[in-house]
Design a protein around this motif. Structure first.
Motif, mmCIF file in Angstrom:
data_model
loop_
_atom_site.group_PDB
_atom_site.id
_atom_site.type_symbol
_atom_site.label_atom_id
_atom_site.label_comp_id
_atom_site.label_asym_id
_atom_site.label_seq_id
_atom_site.Cartn_x
_atom_site.Cartn_y
_atom_site.Cartn_z
ATOM 1 N N LEU A 1 0.749 -1.230 -0.218
ATOM 2 C CA LEU A 1 0.027 -0.140 0.004
ATOM 3 C C LEU A 1 0.797 1.182 -0.065
ATOM 4 N N VAL A 2 0.536 2.214 -0.985
ATOM 5 C CA VAL A 2 1.391 3.328 -1.129
ATOM 6 C C VAL A 2 0.623 4.408 -0.384
ATOM 7 N N VAL A 3 1.477 5.113 0.375
ATOM 8 C CA VAL A 3 0.644 6.213 1.081
ATOM 9 C C VAL A 3 1.522 7.368 1.077
ATOM 10 N N GLY A 4 1.001 8.266 0.661
ATOM 11 C CA GLY A 4 1.850 9.827 0.377
ATOM 12 C C GLY A 4 0.930 10.662 1.256
ATOM 13 N N LEU B 1 -8.138 3.369 -1.492
ATOM 14 C CA LEU B 1 -8.484 2.648 -0.351
ATOM 15 C C LEU B 1 -9.398 3.339 0.879
ATOM 16 N N PHE B 2 -8.401 4.404 1.159
ATOM 17 C CA PHE B 2 -9.101 5.326 2.250
ATOM 18 C C PHE B 2 -10.045 6.342 1.497
ATOM 19 N N ASP B 3 -11.482 6.428 2.238
ATOM 20 C CA ASP B 3 -12.165 7.415 1.807
ATOM 21 C C ASP B 3 -11.845 9.174 1.999
ATOM 22 N N VAL B 4 -12.779 10.047 1.491
ATOM 23 C CA VAL B 4 -12.124 11.090 1.892
ATOM 24 C C VAL B 4 -12.439 11.354 3.550
ATOM 25 N N GLU B 5 -13.393 10.836 4.205
ATOM 26 C CA GLU B 5 -13.580 11.032 5.445
ATOM 27 C C GLU B 5 -12.321 10.649 6.498
ATOM 28 N N PHE B 6 -11.776 9.482 5.867
ATOM 29 C CA PHE B 6 -10.828 9.040 6.589
ATOM 30 C C PHE B 6 -9.637 9.790 6.902
ATOM 31 N N THR B 7 -9.120 10.521 5.702
ATOM 32 C CA THR B 7 -8.007 11.390 5.929
ATOM 33 C C THR B 7 -8.453 13.016 6.266
ATOM 34 N N ALA B 8 -9.814 13.157 6.443
ATOM 35 C CA ALA B 8 -10.469 14.293 6.744
ATOM 36 C C ALA B 8 -10.379 14.676 8.427
ATOM 37 N N SER B 9 -10.087 13.677 8.876
ATOM 38 C CA SER B 9 -10.144 13.970 10.290
ATOM 39 C C SER B 9 -9.131 13.180 11.362
ATOM 40 N N GLU B 10 -8.889 13.363 12.411
ATOM 41 C CA GLU B 10 -7.818 12.885 13.027
ATOM 42 C C GLU B 10 -8.271 11.319 13.654
ATOM 43 N N LYS B 11 -7.306 10.246 13.638
ATOM 44 C CA LYS B 11 -7.642 8.966 13.911
ATOM 45 C C LYS B 11 -6.739 8.671 15.353
ATOM 46 N N GLU C 1 -5.517 5.630 18.148
ATOM 47 C CA GLU C 1 -4.389 4.358 17.773
ATOM 48 C C GLU C 1 -5.583 3.027 17.533
ATOM 49 N N LYS C 2 -6.497 3.133 18.332
ATOM 50 C CA LYS C 2 -7.550 2.107 17.923
ATOM 51 C C LYS C 2 -8.095 1.941 16.469
ATOM 52 N N GLU C 3 -8.300 3.049 16.078
ATOM 53 C CA GLU C 3 -8.913 2.870 14.506
ATOM 54 C C GLU C 3 -7.583 2.680 13.655
ATOM 55 N N LEU C 4 -6.605 2.966 13.828
ATOM 56 C CA LEU C 4 -5.361 2.786 13.043
ATOM 57 C C LEU C 4 -5.227 1.218 13.096
ATOM 58 N N GLU C 5 -5.193 0.648 14.184
ATOM 59 C CA GLU C 5 -5.075 -0.749 14.565
ATOM 60 C C GLU C 5 -6.117 -1.681 13.552
ATOM 61 N N GLU C 6 -7.371 -1.022 13.557
ATOM 62 C CA GLU C 6 -8.313 -1.802 12.731
ATOM 63 C C GLU C 6 -7.979 -1.725 11.273
ATOM 64 N N VAL C 7 -7.562 -0.578 10.907
ATOM 65 C CA VAL C 7 -7.165 -0.345 9.355
ATOM 66 C C VAL C 7 -6.126 -1.312 9.250
ATOM 67 N N GLU C 8 -5.042 -1.528 10.004
ATOM 68 C CA GLU C 8 -4.015 -2.462 9.983
ATOM 69 C C GLU C 8 -4.556 -3.889 9.802
ATOM 70 N N GLN C 9 -5.511 -4.173 10.444
ATOM 71 C CA GLN C 9 -5.859 -5.563 10.338
ATOM 72 C C GLN C 9 -6.685 -5.945 9.088
ATOM 73 N N GLN C 10 -7.501 -4.637 8.558
ATOM 74 C CA GLN C 10 -8.159 -4.719 7.185
ATOM 75 C C GLN C 10 -7.108 -4.936 6.275
ATOM 76 N N LEU C 11 -5.968 -4.364 6.273
ATOM 77 C CA LEU C 11 -5.059 -4.211 5.177
ATOM 78 C C LEU C 11 -4.370 -5.956 5.147
ATOM 79 N N LEU C 12 -4.134 -6.534 6.311
ATOM 80 C CA LEU C 12 -3.610 -7.808 6.282
ATOM 81 C C LEU C 12 -5.002 -8.850 5.980
ATOM 82 N N ASP C 13 -5.908 -8.457 6.156
ATOM 83 C CA ASP C 13 -7.220 -9.322 5.660
ATOM 84 C C ASP C 13 -7.226 -9.282 4.268
ATOM 85 N N LYS C 14 -7.102 -8.239 3.692
ATOM 86 C CA LYS C 14 -6.835 -7.978 2.089
ATOM 87 C C LYS C 14 -5.710 -8.625 1.440
#
Length: 208
Positions: free
Chosen positions: A39-42, A74-84, A86-99
């Motif tokens: 996953l490439v993140v800029g 992968l990330f919608d506009v709402e994801f990057t528009a607000s502060e996340k 640690e729990k939310e980021l852990e959920e994202v990591e698990q989603q990436l692993l599942d994908k």
């Protein structure tokens, strides 16, 4: 005449934007790291720049046989528009692993530095002043001309490669630090940056 030509070339080079790999770090516990889906993140608030950067990076990775995806897909506009959290980021990591993702290539601007360079009078590079008044008259605009100095920005950019490993925290595998000086052509700057990063990763046997 030769002295003038050399000086002109040097000043022209100083005026051009440059991309320089400053340093790299590789996890000493990792000898080889193969990534199959990255996953490439800029990270930038400029959506246009983010699209350009992530698109070019994904294209470069695919040329090397690595399956890659833009975070903007992968990330919608709402994801990057607000502060996340640690729990939310852990959920994202698990989603990436599942994908099926096994790595994140994360690029961010860490610092901007402004510098100034002294403008020389090209017609006097090889000329010595033997009288004070001649020297003073030639250079007196130092006092009142703000254009006697050129301002330019240096952008310190960092790309980090993280492993998404089952049963482990997301671990840093590799990092590259790059200085980008006064970019005038964004497309060319992005291309040079990506080529330097991918070349260095290849030489240190990560991803490729």
């Amino acid at each position: 005449m030769k002295t003038k030509l050399v000086a002109i070339v040097l000043l022209l080079l100083m005026g051009c934007s440059s991309t320089r790999l400053v340093s790299t770090w590789k996890n000493p516990d990792i000898v080889l790291f193969d990534a199959y889906q990255v996953l490439v993140v800029g990270m930038t608030p400029d959506d246009g720049a983010r699209v350009e950067f992530e698109t070019r990076f994904v294209e470069e990775l695919k040329k090397e046989g690595v399956d890659a995806m833009r975070s903007i897909d992968l990330f919608d506009v709402e994801f990057t528009a607000s502060e996340k959290t640690e729990k939310e980021l852990e959920e994202v990591e698990q989603q990436l692993l599942d994908k099926g993702f096994d790595a994140i290539l994360f690029t961010k601007l860490v610092k901007t530095e402004n510098r100034r360079t002294f403008q020389e009078h090209m017609n006097d590079i090889d000329h010595m002043f033997v009288r004070f008044n001649a020297d003073y008259l030639e250079h007196q605009d130092i006092f009142y001309n703000p254009e006697h100095y050129d301002s330019f920005n240096i952008y310190h950019v960092e790309t980090s490669l993280y492993c998404i490993c089952i049963g482990k925290d997301v671990e840093l595998i590799w990092r590259g630090d790059v200085d980008v000086t006064d970019p005038t052509n964004m497309e060319k700057t992005v291309e040079n940056y990506i080529k330097k990063i991918t070349k260095s990763m290849g030489e240190q046997e990560v991803i490729f």
